[in-house]
Design a protein around this motif. Structure first.
Motif, PDB file in Angstrom:
ATOM      1  N   SER A   1     -16.279 -64.231  10.132  1.00  0.00           N
ATOM      2  CA  SER A   1     -16.223 -63.151   9.147  1.00  0.00           C
ATOM      3  C   SER A   1     -17.315 -63.324   8.104  1.00  0.00           C
ATOM      4  O   SER A   1     -17.687 -64.448   7.753  1.00  0.00           O
ATOM      5  N   ASP A   2     -17.802 -62.213   7.568  1.00  0.00           N
ATOM      6  CA  ASP A   2     -18.789 -62.269   6.490  1.00  0.00           C
ATOM      7  C   ASP A   2     -18.132 -62.262   5.114  1.00  0.00           C
ATOM      8  O   ASP A   2     -18.822 -62.262   4.090  1.00  0.00           O
TER       9      ASP A   2
ATOM     10  N   GLY B   1     -18.450 -70.522   4.563  1.00  0.00           N
ATOM     11  CA  GLY B   1     -18.288 -69.127   4.178  1.00  0.00           C
ATOM     12  C   GLY B   1     -16.846 -68.699   3.993  1.00  0.00           C
ATOM     13  O   GLY B   1     -16.553 -67.494   3.971  1.00  0.00           O
TER      14      GLY B   1
END
Length: 248
Positions: free
Chosen positions: A121-122, A166
């Motif tokens: 996921s970003d 992240g």
């Protein structure tokens, strides 16, 4: 105006009732597709996977099923938990083991199973459910406090481990909230009205915390706009942890 969780998939454990249901509804209202992991059917429009977080097999199956059905996982809200009453001598070994398996190890199981998907996921976020019992001494809550103190420490360790991947990790620390569990405790009290008044009075703002207020705090921590908020324990307790007001 685009909803802040549009296109995101969120898992909410213990999302069939109480605070968990409020969180699931809040994230969905902001555009997320929500999967509830709970032993009970949430009886709402969210995707449901039957799951006891004390079982690694059930957790791994449920998380894999969510990823398959909804295509991704961006947010994990580790809300599932059980309560316990009593001083340090008030609970048998079996109750200590069960509370630890659900309240602490359960969060680790769900997070572990979701990590491969979160890394893709970003805007990945994990939000754990701590408690005022992690930071303040509350009578007759020894076992519960021990598990929630562990959740606070676990949250900070996870935040340190996964930030560079992240994945932001934070926790919410509610005060005494108006939930079905508290409702059951009040019903068992010799004088439910007096007991409720006492619980309300020990919180500086003079009332129980609403489930929707906790849900809004979870949404803030999960919001990808708040990428610099990491390793935080966000109190939603009417000032119980931080304030010392003069008696009325």
């Amino acid at each position: 105006m685009t909803a802040r969780f549009e296109g995101r998939v969120a898992i909410v454990t213990g999302g069939a009732s109480g605070i968990g249901a409020a969180i699931a509804d809040c994230l969905a209202a902001e555009g997320a597709r929500v999967a509830v992991l709970d032993r009970e059917d949430p009886a709402n429009q969210h995707h449901w996977e039957a799951c006891d977080v004390a079982s690694s097999e059930q957790v791994e199956r449920a998380v894999a099923a969510v990823a398959s059905a909804l295509g991704r996982i961006d947010i994990v809200v580790n809300n599932a938990g059980i309560g316990a009453q009593g001083d340090v001598a008030g609970n048998p070994d079996e109750e200590w083991a069960r509370a630890w398996e659900v309240n602490v190890a359960g969060m680790a199981r769900v997070s572990r199973a979701a990590l491969p998907h979160l890394r893709e996921s970003d805007a990945a976020a994990i939000v754990n459910m701590a408690s005022i019992a992690a930071t303040a001494g509350i009578q007759q809550r020894a076992l519960y406090s021990a598990t929630k103190g562990a959740v606070l420490a676990l949250t900070r360790a996870m935040a340190a481990d996964h930030l560079q991947q992240g994945i932001r990790v934070n926790c919410v620390s509610p005060g005494t909230a108006d939930t079905p569990w508290i409702g059951r405790l009040l019903a068992q009290a010799p004088d439910p009205e007096a007991e409720r008044a006492a619980l309300e009075a020990r919180q500086p703002h003079g009332r129980l915390v609403a489930a929707a207020e906790v849900a809004q705090a979870v949404a803030y921590l999960a919001d990808p706009a708040n990428r610099s908020t990491v390793g935080v324990c966000l109190p939603v307790d009417g000032g119980m942890d931080a304030l010392r007001l003069r008696p009325r």
